[in-house]
Motif scaffolding. Structure first.
Motif, PDB file in Angstrom:
ATOM      1  N   GLY A  26     -16.463  12.495  -2.074  1.00 26.19           N
ATOM      2  CA  GLY A  26     -17.738  11.304  -2.682  1.00 26.19           C
ATOM      3  C   GLY A  26     -18.075  10.267  -2.841  1.00 26.19           C
ATOM      4  O   GLY A  26     -19.204  10.200  -4.222  1.00 26.19           O
ATOM      5  N   GLU A  27     -17.788   9.319  -2.404  1.00 30.66           N
ATOM      6  CA  GLU A  27     -17.889   7.693  -2.571  1.00 30.66           C
ATOM      7  C   GLU A  27     -18.935   7.450  -1.967  1.00 30.66           C
ATOM      8  O   GLU A  27     -20.161   6.311  -2.841  1.00 30.66           O
ATOM      9  N   ARG A  28     -19.375   8.232  -0.761  1.00 28.01           N
ATOM     10  CA  ARG A  28     -20.892   7.949  -0.209  1.00 28.01           C
ATOM     11  C   ARG A  28     -21.206   8.499   0.175  1.00 28.01           C
ATOM     12  O   ARG A  28     -21.483   9.671   0.915  1.00 28.01           O
ATOM     13  N   ALA A  29     -22.496   8.457   0.961  1.00 23.70           N
ATOM     14  CA  ALA A  29     -23.387   9.224   1.848  1.00 23.70           C
ATOM     15  C   ALA A  29     -23.859   8.468   2.430  1.00 23.70           C
ATOM     16  O   ALA A  29     -24.249   7.558   2.763  1.00 23.70           O
ATOM     17  N   VAL A  30     -24.467   9.434   3.751  1.00 21.70           N
ATOM     18  CA  VAL A  30     -24.941   9.098   4.720  1.00 21.70           C
ATOM     19  C   VAL A  30     -26.099  10.066   4.935  1.00 21.70           C
ATOM     20  O   VAL A  30     -26.223  10.800   4.998  1.00 21.70           O
ATOM     21  N   ARG A  31     -27.189   8.973   5.718  1.00 21.82           N
ATOM     22  CA  ARG A  31     -28.448   9.254   6.453  1.00 21.82           C
ATOM     23  C   ARG A  31     -28.065  10.576   7.354  1.00 21.82           C
ATOM     24  O   ARG A  31     -27.221  10.945   7.867  1.00 21.82           O
ATOM     25  N   THR A  32     -29.157  11.446   7.440  1.00 26.59           N
ATOM     26  CA  THR A  32     -29.028  12.535   8.290  1.00 26.59           C
ATOM     27  C   THR A  32     -30.823  12.575   9.272  1.00 26.59           C
ATOM     28  O   THR A  32     -31.103  11.780   8.773  1.00 26.59           O
ATOM     29  N   VAL A  59     -28.337   6.504  13.894  1.00 26.25           N
ATOM     30  CA  VAL A  59     -27.710   5.800  14.136  1.00 26.25           C
ATOM     31  C   VAL A  59     -26.223   5.621  13.909  1.00 26.25           C
ATOM     32  O   VAL A  59     -25.221   4.687  14.025  1.00 26.25           O
ATOM     33  N   ALA A  60     -25.669   7.199  13.869  1.00 28.58           N
ATOM     34  CA  ALA A  60     -24.350   7.299  14.039  1.00 28.58           C
ATOM     35  C   ALA A  60     -23.651   7.378  15.204  1.00 28.58           C
ATOM     36  O   ALA A  60     -22.561   6.713  15.913  1.00 28.58           O
ATOM     37  N   ALA A 101     -30.842   0.886  21.709  1.00 31.84           N
ATOM     38  CA  ALA A 101     -31.914   0.708  21.133  1.00 31.84           C
ATOM     39  C   ALA A 101     -33.025   1.415  20.759  1.00 31.84           C
ATOM     40  O   ALA A 101     -32.694   1.248  19.535  1.00 31.84           O
ATOM     41  N   LEU A 102     -32.200   3.118  20.463  1.00 32.38           N
ATOM     42  CA  LEU A 102     -33.071   4.429  19.911  1.00 32.38           C
ATOM     43  C   LEU A 102     -32.111   3.765  18.297  1.00 32.38           C
ATOM     44  O   LEU A 102     -32.760   4.328  16.862  1.00 32.38           O
ATOM     45  N   GLY A 103     -30.799   3.321  18.234  1.00 29.63           N
ATOM     46  CA  GLY A 103     -30.043   3.769  17.143  1.00 29.63           C
ATOM     47  C   GLY A 103     -30.550   2.217  16.390  1.00 29.63           C
ATOM     48  O   GLY A 103     -30.707   2.653  15.058  1.00 29.63           O
ATOM     49  N   PHE A 104     -30.792   1.160  16.711  1.00 28.67           N
ATOM     50  CA  PHE A 104     -31.194   0.165  15.760  1.00 28.67           C
ATOM     51  C   PHE A 104     -32.706   0.439  15.457  1.00 28.67           C
ATOM     52  O   PHE A 104     -33.046   0.070  14.143  1.00 28.67           O
TER      53      PHE A 104
END
Length: 173
Positions: A107-113, A120-121, A167-170
């Motif tokens: 519960g300390e952080r949230a990650v984009r889905t 990005v992951a 490149a797609l991740g960035f």
């Protein structure tokens, strides 16, 4: 210790490490590049929705820590309708952004889905993939394989795939 140094010292036939040195170098190279996958596994599982609590993250603030580092804070609202929670947001976020996210089990952080979160992951594993691309060439070179061009071609294809994924991740940041 002298045995390890002898294993890594050049052989009398050229500037190549001995057999033991080659094995050590290949294992270190493989281990370094392969370590990127377990290091990214939690973020990959979060980005795909395999773990965590789904919801919406609103980035509230991003403080400049200096040297290009940022500390971003956000408010996570779970889809289940519970209360909004203060969380850490990705340091590449901007204040005012709102996106779908997964709350880390602690519960300390949230990650984009979604697509962007997955890209990005995949940045860290793509870096490992790019780094390991020419390891097969080094192995077949040391083994004296005559058709090394196949390993070079494979290394180029794997490098290109890794660079495109990076490149797609960035771009998704």
């Amino acid at each position: 210790m002298p045995d390890l140094l002898d294993a890594l010292s050049p052989s009398p036939h050229g500037a190549s490490p001995g057999r033991t040195g080659r094995v050590i170098l290949v294992l270190l190279w493989l281990g370094l590049c392969a370590a990127t996958v377990p290091a990214a596994m939690t973020d990959l599982r979060l980005a795909t929705g395999a773990i965590g609590v789904p919801g919406t993250l609103s980035v509230v603030s991003c403080a400049d820590l200096g040297s290009g580092r940022y500390d971003c804070r956000g408010r996570f609202v779970p889809d289940s309708g519970g209360p909004a929670l203060p969380v850490s947001a990705s340091p590449d976020s901007r204040a005012g952004q709102v996106f779908r996210a997964q709350l880390v089990p602690g519960g300390e952080r949230a990650v984009r889905t979604g697509r962007d979160g997955l890209l990005v992951a995949l940045l860290l594993p793509a870096t490992g993939l790019t780094g390991i691309a020419f390891l097969p060439y080094v192995i077949v070179y040391w083994l004296g394989w005559r058709h090394r061009w196949i390993a070079v071609l494979g290394g180029c294809v794997v490098t290109l795939a890794g660079l495109v994924l990076m490149a797609l991740g960035f771009a998704a940041l």
